[in-house]
Design a protein around this motif. Structure first.
Motif, PDB file in Angstrom:
ATOM      1  N   VAL A  11       0.830  -1.299  -0.063  1.00 38.93           N
ATOM      2  CA  VAL A  11       0.310  -0.425  -0.296  1.00 38.93           C
ATOM      3  C   VAL A  11       1.203   1.467  -0.300  1.00 38.93           C
ATOM      4  O   VAL A  11       1.951   1.256   1.002  1.00 38.93           O
ATOM      5  N   VAL A  12       0.992   1.940  -1.258  1.00 41.67           N
ATOM      6  CA  VAL A  12       1.043   3.028  -0.850  1.00 41.67           C
ATOM      7  C   VAL A  12       0.489   4.311  -0.257  1.00 41.67           C
ATOM      8  O   VAL A  12      -1.131   4.400  -0.745  1.00 41.67           O
ATOM      9  N   VAL A  13       0.171   4.684   0.298  1.00 42.26           N
ATOM     10  CA  VAL A  13       0.096   5.422   1.248  1.00 42.26           C
ATOM     11  C   VAL A  13       0.039   7.525   0.372  1.00 42.26           C
ATOM     12  O   VAL A  13       1.183   7.831   1.405  1.00 42.26           O
ATOM     13  N   LEU A  14      -1.204   8.234   0.518  1.00 39.67           N
ATOM     14  CA  LEU A  14      -0.747   9.367   0.369  1.00 39.67           C
ATOM     15  C   LEU A  14      -0.589  10.883   1.096  1.00 39.67           C
ATOM     16  O   LEU A  14      -1.791  10.340   2.460  1.00 39.67           O
ATOM     17  N   PHE A  15       0.001  11.593   2.075  1.00 43.19           N
ATOM     18  CA  PHE A  15      -0.245  12.593   2.761  1.00 43.19           C
ATOM     19  C   PHE A  15      -0.300  13.828   2.358  1.00 43.19           C
ATOM     20  O   PHE A  15       0.299  14.185   1.430  1.00 43.19           O
ATOM     21  N   ARG A  16      -0.816  14.696   2.943  1.00 41.04           N
ATOM     22  CA  ARG A  16      -1.288  16.082   2.559  1.00 41.04           C
ATOM     23  C   ARG A  16      -1.097  17.011   3.406  1.00 41.04           C
ATOM     24  O   ARG A  16      -0.796  16.470   5.050  1.00 41.04           O
ATOM     25  N   GLN A  17      -0.163  18.014   3.664  1.00 38.96           N
ATOM     26  CA  GLN A  17      -0.053  18.802   4.738  1.00 38.96           C
ATOM     27  C   GLN A  17      -1.382  19.998   5.478  1.00 38.96           C
ATOM     28  O   GLN A  17      -1.904  20.071   4.355  1.00 38.96           O
ATOM     29  N   ILE A  18      -1.639  20.013   6.564  1.00 35.41           N
ATOM     30  CA  ILE A  18      -2.572  20.602   7.106  1.00 35.41           C
ATOM     31  C   ILE A  18      -1.995  21.252   8.850  1.00 35.41           C
ATOM     32  O   ILE A  18      -1.206  20.467   9.544  1.00 35.41           O
ATOM     33  N   GLY A  19      -2.144  22.369   8.291  1.00 33.44           N
ATOM     34  CA  GLY A  19      -1.835  22.632   9.904  1.00 33.44           C
ATOM     35  C   GLY A  19      -0.491  22.658  10.532  1.00 33.44           C
ATOM     36  O   GLY A  19      -0.020  23.595  10.215  1.00 33.44           O
ATOM     37  N   GLY A  20      -0.041  22.393  10.177  1.00 36.87           N
ATOM     38  CA  GLY A  20       1.707  21.916  10.707  1.00 36.87           C
ATOM     39  C   GLY A  20       1.965  20.735  10.365  1.00 36.87           C
ATOM     40  O   GLY A  20       3.216  20.485  10.837  1.00 36.87           O
ATOM     41  N   TYR A  21       1.489  19.681  10.210  1.00 36.27           N
ATOM     42  CA  TYR A  21       1.668  18.690  10.586  1.00 36.27           C
ATOM     43  C   TYR A  21       0.825  17.671   9.146  1.00 36.27           C
ATOM     44  O   TYR A  21       0.264  18.341   8.294  1.00 36.27           O
ATOM     45  N   TYR A  22       1.049  16.550   9.053  1.00 36.44           N
ATOM     46  CA  TYR A  22       0.930  15.572   7.587  1.00 36.44           C
ATOM     47  C   TYR A  22      -0.493  14.770   8.350  1.00 36.44           C
ATOM     48  O   TYR A  22      -0.667  14.330   9.494  1.00 36.44           O
ATOM     49  N   PHE A  23      -1.279  14.311   7.457  1.00 37.28           N
ATOM     50  CA  PHE A  23      -2.933  13.927   7.498  1.00 37.28           C
ATOM     51  C   PHE A  23      -2.681  12.600   6.590  1.00 37.28           C
ATOM     52  O   PHE A  23      -2.314  13.333   5.278  1.00 37.28           O
ATOM     53  N   ILE A  24      -3.016  11.050   6.791  1.00 36.22           N
ATOM     54  CA  ILE A  24      -3.467  10.820   5.528  1.00 36.22           C
ATOM     55  C   ILE A  24      -4.762  11.340   4.994  1.00 36.22           C
ATOM     56  O   ILE A  24      -5.749  11.065   5.116  1.00 36.22           O
ATOM     57  N   PHE A  25      -4.470  11.340   3.402  1.00 42.33           N
ATOM     58  CA  PHE A  25      -5.592  11.289   2.330  1.00 42.33           C
ATOM     59  C   PHE A  25      -5.885  10.391   1.772  1.00 42.33           C
ATOM     60  O   PHE A  25      -7.052  10.922   1.610  1.00 42.33           O
ATOM     61  N   SER A  26      -5.567  10.253   1.168  1.00 42.84           N
ATOM     62  CA  SER A  26      -5.859   8.449   0.247  1.00 42.84           C
ATOM     63  C   SER A  26      -4.904   7.441   0.041  1.00 42.84           C
ATOM     64  O   SER A  26      -3.795   7.189   1.158  1.00 42.84           O
ATOM     65  N   MET A  27      -5.263   6.312  -0.093  1.00 45.62           N
ATOM     66  CA  MET A  27      -3.950   5.226   0.258  1.00 45.62           C
ATOM     67  C   MET A  27      -4.102   4.337  -1.103  1.00 45.62           C
ATOM     68  O   MET A  27      -5.088   4.827  -1.938  1.00 45.62           O
ATOM     69  N   LYS A  28      -3.230   4.005  -1.706  1.00 43.50           N
ATOM     70  CA  LYS A  28      -3.020   3.243  -3.276  1.00 43.50           C
ATOM     71  C   LYS A  28      -2.915   1.557  -3.215  1.00 43.50           C
ATOM     72  O   LYS A  28      -1.786   1.391  -2.116  1.00 43.50           O
ATOM     73  N   GLY A  29      -3.745   0.607  -3.120  1.00 41.47           N
ATOM     74  CA  GLY A  29      -3.249  -0.418  -3.884  1.00 41.47           C
ATOM     75  C   GLY A  29      -3.723  -1.489  -2.353  1.00 41.47           C
ATOM     76  O   GLY A  29      -3.169  -3.125  -2.088  1.00 41.47           O
ATOM     77  N   LEU A  30      -4.554  -0.620  -2.327  1.00 43.51           N
ATOM     78  CA  LEU A  30      -5.973  -1.900  -0.731  1.00 43.51           C
ATOM     79  C   LEU A  30      -6.100  -3.069  -1.283  1.00 43.51           C
ATOM     80  O   LEU A  30      -6.775  -2.901  -2.646  1.00 43.51           O
ATOM     81  N   THR A  31      -5.979  -4.071  -0.347  1.00 45.97           N
ATOM     82  CA  THR A  31      -7.189  -5.225  -1.194  1.00 45.97           C
ATOM     83  C   THR A  31      -8.403  -5.313   0.186  1.00 45.97           C
ATOM     84  O   THR A  31      -7.765  -5.149   1.482  1.00 45.97           O
TER      85      THR A  31
END
Length: 78
Positions: free
Chosen positions: A24-44
């Motif tokens: 799984v490739v986890v895509l993070f985005r920044q908000i407020g000064g930290y990163y959070f999970i935005f999406s995931m690719k390759g889930l089963t």
């Protein structure tokens, strides 16, 4: 869980891979000064992360980037 590697992606995002979900490739985005999970690719269907896994992934990435204090002090905590 361990953070295997991470790299910058387009539009100031970060891609990361964790040892418990190596496919799984986890895509993070920044908000407020930290990163959070935005999406995931390759889930089963057999191996879907839980909310606890999401929080652990966010914690590990922010710790590695030196943003752990901002992540801990975020407005929404679960």
């Amino acid at each position: 869980m361990k953070l295997i590697n991470w790299s910058y992606a387009k539009r100031y995002n970060i891609k990361a891979v964790f040892d418990e979900f190596p496919h799984v490739v986890v895509l993070f985005r920044q908000i407020g000064g930290y990163y959070f999970i935005f999406s995931m690719k390759g889930l089963t269907k057999e191996h879907i992360p839980t909310r606890k896994d999401y929080v652990r992934m966010e914690y590990l990435l922010n710790k590695d980037l030196g943003l752990l204090e901002a992540y801990i002090e975020r407005k929404y905590k679960n």
